[in-house]
Design a protein around this motif. Structure first.
Motif, short mmCIF file in Angstrom:
data_model
loop_
_atom_site.label_atom_id
_atom_site.label_comp_id
_atom_site.label_asym_id
_atom_site.label_seq_id
_atom_site.Cartn_x
_atom_site.Cartn_y
_atom_site.Cartn_z
N UNK A 90 0.82 -1.21 0.00
CA UNK A 90 0.00 0.00 0.00
C UNK A 90 0.86 1.26 0.00
N UNK A 91 2.05 1.17 0.57
CA UNK A 91 2.98 2.30 0.51
C UNK A 91 3.37 2.57 -0.95
N UNK A 92 3.66 1.49 -1.69
CA UNK A 92 4.02 1.63 -3.10
C UNK A 92 2.85 2.20 -3.90
N UNK A 93 1.64 1.73 -3.62
CA UNK A 93 0.46 2.20 -4.35
C UNK A 93 0.25 3.70 -4.16
N UNK A 94 0.29 4.15 -2.90
CA UNK A 94 0.08 5.58 -2.62
C UNK A 94 1.23 6.40 -3.20
N UNK A 95 2.46 5.92 -3.05
CA UNK A 95 3.62 6.61 -3.61
C UNK A 95 3.52 6.71 -5.13
N UNK A 96 2.97 5.67 -5.76
CA UNK A 96 2.83 5.67 -7.22
C UNK A 96 1.83 6.73 -7.67
N UNK A 97 0.68 6.77 -7.02
CA UNK A 97 -0.36 7.71 -7.44
C UNK A 97 0.05 9.17 -7.18
N UNK A 98 0.72 9.43 -6.06
CA UNK A 98 1.10 10.80 -5.74
C UNK A 98 2.45 11.19 -6.37
N UNK A 100 3.57 10.28 -9.15
CA UNK A 100 3.42 10.38 -10.60
C UNK A 100 2.67 11.64 -11.03
N UNK A 101 2.14 12.41 -10.06
CA UNK A 101 1.25 13.52 -10.37
C UNK A 101 1.87 14.56 -11.28
N UNK A 102 2.89 15.25 -10.80
CA UNK A 102 3.53 16.33 -11.54
C UNK A 102 4.72 15.81 -12.36
N UNK A 103 5.46 14.87 -11.79
CA UNK A 103 6.66 14.37 -12.46
C UNK A 103 6.34 13.75 -13.82
N UNK A 104 5.21 13.07 -13.93
CA UNK A 104 4.86 12.45 -15.21
C UNK A 104 4.59 13.50 -16.28
N UNK A 105 3.92 14.59 -15.90
CA UNK A 105 3.67 15.67 -16.85
C UNK A 105 4.98 16.30 -17.30
N UNK A 106 5.91 16.44 -16.36
CA UNK A 106 7.22 17.00 -16.70
C UNK A 106 7.99 16.06 -17.63
N UNK A 192 1.76 10.10 1.01
CA UNK A 192 1.17 10.93 -0.04
C UNK A 192 1.85 12.29 -0.10
N UNK A 193 2.01 12.93 1.05
CA UNK A 193 2.66 14.24 1.09
C UNK A 193 4.11 14.18 0.64
N UNK A 194 4.82 13.15 1.09
CA UNK A 194 6.23 13.00 0.72
C UNK A 194 6.38 12.77 -0.79
N UNK A 195 5.56 11.87 -1.35
CA UNK A 195 5.64 11.57 -2.78
C UNK A 195 5.27 12.80 -3.62
N UNK A 196 4.30 13.57 -3.14
CA UNK A 196 3.92 14.79 -3.85
C UNK A 196 5.07 15.79 -3.86
N UNK A 197 5.73 15.94 -2.72
CA UNK A 197 6.88 16.85 -2.63
C UNK A 197 8.00 16.41 -3.57
N UNK A 198 8.29 15.11 -3.60
CA UNK A 198 9.33 14.61 -4.50
C UNK A 198 8.93 14.77 -5.96
N UNK A 199 7.62 14.66 -6.23
CA UNK A 199 7.12 14.74 -7.60
C UNK A 199 7.34 16.12 -8.21
N UNK A 200 7.22 17.17 -7.39
CA UNK A 200 7.40 18.53 -7.93
C UNK A 200 8.87 18.89 -8.03
#
Length: 285
Positions: A90-98, A100-106, A192-200
């Motif tokens: 579940x850690x991987x799942x949440x990390x994947x969804x968050x 991938x948010x901005x980093x994938x667009x970049x 979720x917060x950590x993955x979002x921060x890393x994503x940007x």
């Protein structure tokens, strides 16, 4: 003929609130192969666990771990599935969804075009985070729901047996399982917060996802060092399985309350850093 600019300087008819609708972003993410494969894996996992229990050899020798009593009832099977998935899957799942948010667009070089549409930065980040949160919650609920359905179908609606030997009736057990699922969803907010921060901060989605998962693993490893004593309470993963307290007649919510506070605090810090960073970042991709 050009329209008359609005008072704020925007073109006539333009409204920031109508850019990147939630339903559009959600549909877009649901069409992606990684979303479908992730949700399919969460549905498939309970079936794989059932096959493992049915075809494996019983060598528990009377043990009282979640795995040893997983086949006692459908509820026990669902609780074991949740327990087995909390620390990594579940850690991987949440990390994947968050992550991938901005980093994938970049990585697709489409982020600058989205912002030039124009979609305000805060709205883009907020809408993507909302969709990631919806998919994450869906994943957790889907896993537990399928596990409960499969467990009840195969092992029946018997009592929920705890590792200490206490028994909860089926209705009470369902409520406890629902509360445990809610707790896990809240606790994973720090990931979720950590993955979002890393994503940007990166153009590589796998870097954001992998970084969040790696930090979670490191926290789990450090948490095993008993010499740290009470310092381990400050680790974000320390209370990841505090929901096990729900499996007894006399529930002590103190660990779960502390766990929720810890996770939400980390989530707030990481999300604030993500917003700060994204608002100041030069978008070149």
């Amino acid at each position: 003929m050009l329209g008359v600019p609005q008072a704020d300087g925007a073109a006539e008819g333009y409204s920031a609130k109508r850019t990147l609708p939630l339903r559009v972003e959600l549909a877009r993410q649901l069409r992606r192969a990684r979303t479908r494969l992730t949700l399919a894996l969460l549905v498939l996992l309970p079936l794989l666990l059932l096959a493992a229990f049915e075809h494996g050899e019983d060598d528990s020798r009377g043990g009282r771990s979640f795995a040893d009593i997983a086949t006692a009832s459908g509820l026990n099977f669902a609780v074991f599935t949740l327990f087995a998935s909390t620390g990594f899957l579940l850690v991987v799942v949440v990390a994947l969804f968050f992550g991938d948010t901005v980093a994938s667009e970049a990585s697709w070089s489409s982020l600058k075009y989205l912002l030039g549409a124009p979609v305000p930065r805060m709205r883009l980040l907020r809408q993507k985070a909302k969709v990631a949160a919806l998919l994450s919650v869906l994943g957790v609920v889907l896993l537990v729901g399928v596990a409960l359905a499969v467990g009840v179908l195969w092992f029946g609606t018997g009592d929920l047996i705890s590792t200490t030997g206490e028994a909860l009736t089926f209705p009470r057990g369902v409520l406890s399982l629902a509360a445990a699922t809610l707790y896990v969803a809240v606790h994973l907010s720090w990931i979720a917060g950590l993955a979002l921060f890393l994503s940007v901060n990166t153009d590589a989605p796998l870097g954001a996802v992998g970084g969040a998962v790696l930090i979670s693993i490191l926290s789990e490893i450090i948490d095993e060092i008993s010499a740290l004593g009470d310092l381990r309470n400050y680790l974000p993963t320390h209370f990841s399985t505090a929901y096990s307290d729900l499996l007894s007649e006399d529930i002590d919510p103190s660990s779960m309350i502390t766990g929720c506070f810890s996770a939400l605090s980390y989530a707030a810090v990481f999300t604030t850093l993500a917003i700060w960073r994204f608002n100041r970042k030069d978008i070149t991709s």
